[in-house]
Design an enzyme around this catalytic site. Structure first.
Site, mmCIF file in Angstrom:
data_model
loop_
_atom_site.group_PDB
_atom_site.id
_atom_site.type_symbol
_atom_site.label_atom_id
_atom_site.label_comp_id
_atom_site.label_asym_id
_atom_site.label_seq_id
_atom_site.Cartn_x
_atom_site.Cartn_y
_atom_site.Cartn_z
ATOM 1 N N HIS A 108 41.662 -4.676 53.225
ATOM 2 C CA HIS A 108 40.866 -3.615 52.590
ATOM 3 C C HIS A 108 40.758 -2.415 53.531
ATOM 4 C CE1 HIS A 108 39.538 -6.583 49.607
ATOM 5 N NE2 HIS A 108 38.974 -5.607 48.937
ATOM 6 N N LYS A 132 35.623 -15.582 44.857
ATOM 7 C CA LYS A 132 34.641 -16.637 44.610
ATOM 8 C C LYS A 132 33.270 -16.225 45.128
ATOM 9 C CE LYS A 132 35.163 -19.571 48.716
ATOM 10 N NZ LYS A 132 33.854 -19.805 49.335
#
Lengths: 286, 200
Positions: free
Chosen positions: B38, B106
């Protein structure tokens, strides 16, 4: 028999742990599948399917193959005692390439990753020297997601057992889906800060469904299991009845001024295996 | 709660039709990105440099896989999701910059991401944590990998070709609804009841 035989069996033990979930854990997950509905049922179904695929294909059930953590009960007269640490380290290096494992050891200061899952203090080994000539090695590959949810509370002793219950319930419920529930929770009570956490993690070696031998501790384990599952966090934190598969407690005597509570959290992939080695170096994964 | 099959690149309308609780299977392309990836992609964007693939046409997968190289070809051995909330600190900026329509992870994400998902017209779907072997079965091919030497295996951007990857549960939709927010209120109520039981 040679060091190589022991090393081979240790590689096999790592493979076994990473690809074949113990039956006690699978049974507990199957029970969870029966009682869950909606998204929670979808989660448990995927977990059970994943366990099957891993067993059949030999692929590690989780991409986080963990930090290789060993608990050793070794006889003081075991002939390989002096070499055991090197044998284990070599087995971890080999398993990293052969199974394979994800390279999971990172130097916290330089970011360097040796790529073979060994490093300073890793594999992490706890030694228990006993009388005799044999050796039993328990393996517990420990994933990062659940490890990040471990906690320590140096509780004021005046808060007593009610305080303990509240800390454990609040902490595990607060973890939500992060440690990959349904989890197995290990609670170490007493000793000091370090010992409580150590006992908490060691209690994870016990099979799911097996209670502490002292009846009042066994009762507390069952009560905590029930209370946490009333929270509704559920499998993977999507809401449901099964937040934890089991709660295990181990304790040490405490200092009068301290009431340490160490919580070790293990994800649903409660991976374990055991190797037994005789005095003549015959090793067997059991 | 419906079961829906989608192909990449996603149609914005299909994504906006998804509801919290729906089960989704996807086919097509996804890229893996954890914390470091990222940061890397955002840094390249700030420097005005191009990203060597098209994130807007793929699903973004929070994952650090186990991989193996056989005959010069990468193979995914195990590839479950990692905990998404770590990416909360920059995911809103990432979504607005790269316009991904689906995040797979998740444990859920929080309000900053929820708002960015709504703005971009994207969803967050939950994949069963630890189901790495099952995920690997649905990954047909490693198309490419970027920044492998710089970031290492778990943090690199793996471009994956997948077929019916799932089950994925929609937990944050494109309209600001979050299973986590609703469930959080219920859990809080249950917790108060548990506290009363303990104090009895």
């Amino acid at each position: 028999m040679s060091n190589k035989d022991i090393e081979d069996q240790l590689v096999e033990a790592i493979r076994r742990a990473e690809t074949q979930l113990p039956n006690d854990v699978v049974s507990a997950l199957e029970k969870a599948y029966e009682v869950e509905e909606g998204p929670a049922r979808v989660q448990v179904e995927a977990i059970l399917e994943n366990i099957k695929v891993s067993r059949e294909t030999g692929a590690p059930m989780c991409q986080d193959t963990g930090i290789q953590t060993f608990y050793i009960e070794v006889g003081a007269d075991f002939p390989y005692l002096g070499e055991l640490k090197d044998i284990i380290t070599n087995a971890v290096k080999r398993a990293s390439g052969e199974i394979p494992l994800r390279p999971n050891t990172v130097n916290p200061f330089t970011g360097e990753n040796p790529g073979n899952n060994v490093g300073n203090y890793v594999p992490y080994i706890t030694w228990d020297i006993v009388k005799g000539e044999e050796c039993t090695i328990h393996l517990l590959p420990k994933g990062g997601g659940s490890e990040n949810m471990c906690a320590l509370n140096m509780m004021a002793p005046g808060k007593g057992i009610k305080g303990l219950k509240r800390f454990v319930v609040d902490h595990i419920v607060g973890c939500g889906g992060k440690p990959c529930p349904p989890t197995v929770v290990g609670i170490g009570v007493g000793g000091g800060a370090d010992l409580s956490l150590k006992l908490g993690k060691k209690s994870l070696l016990r099979d799911v469904g097996v209670r502490h031998p002292e009846p009042h501790i066994a009762e507390l384990e069952e009560e905590l299991l029930k209370l946490i599952n009333e929270s509704g966090v559920g499998p993977m934190g999507v809401g449901g009845k099964t937040t934890v598969l089991d709660v295990h407690i181990e304790y040490a005597h405490r200092h009068p001024a301290s009431f340490p509570i160490g919580i070790a959290v293990q994800c649903w992939a409660d991976r374990r295996s055991t190797v037994r080695i005789t005095k003549d170096g015959r090793a067997e994964v059991i | 709660m419906a079961t829906i099959k989608l192909n990449t690149p996603f149609d914005k309308k299909d994504i906006q039709n998804l509801k919290v609780g729906d089960t989704v299977y996807i086919s097509g392309k996804m890229f893996t990105a954890r914390d470091e990836c990222h940061l890397k992609m955002l840094e390249l964007h700030k420097e005005g440099k191009d990203i060597p693939f098209k994130p807007e046409d793929m699903a973004l997968f929070h994952c650090g896989p186990v991989v193996q190289k056989k005959n010069d070809e990468w193979r995914i051995v195990s590839a479950g999701p990692t905990t998404s909330i770590r990416m909360e600190i920059f995911e809103d900026e990432f979504l607005k910059t790269f316009k991904c329509r689906m995040i797979i992870g998740k444990g859920g994400m929080a309000d900053r991401t929820l708002k960015a998902l709504e703005e971009v017209g994207a969803v967050y779907v939950h994949y069963t944590g630890g189901a790495g072997a099952l995920a690997a079965m649905a990954i047909k091919k490693v198309e490419d990998v970027y920044w492998l030497d710089e970031l290492g295996i778990p943090e690199a951007a793996w471009i994956l070709d997948v077929c019916e990857f799932g089950p994925l549960t929609v937990t944050i939709d494109a309209h600001g609804n979050s299973l986590y927010n609703e469930l959080g209120k219920e859990i809080q109520k249950n917790l108060e009841k548990i506290h009363r039981e303990i104090e009895k």
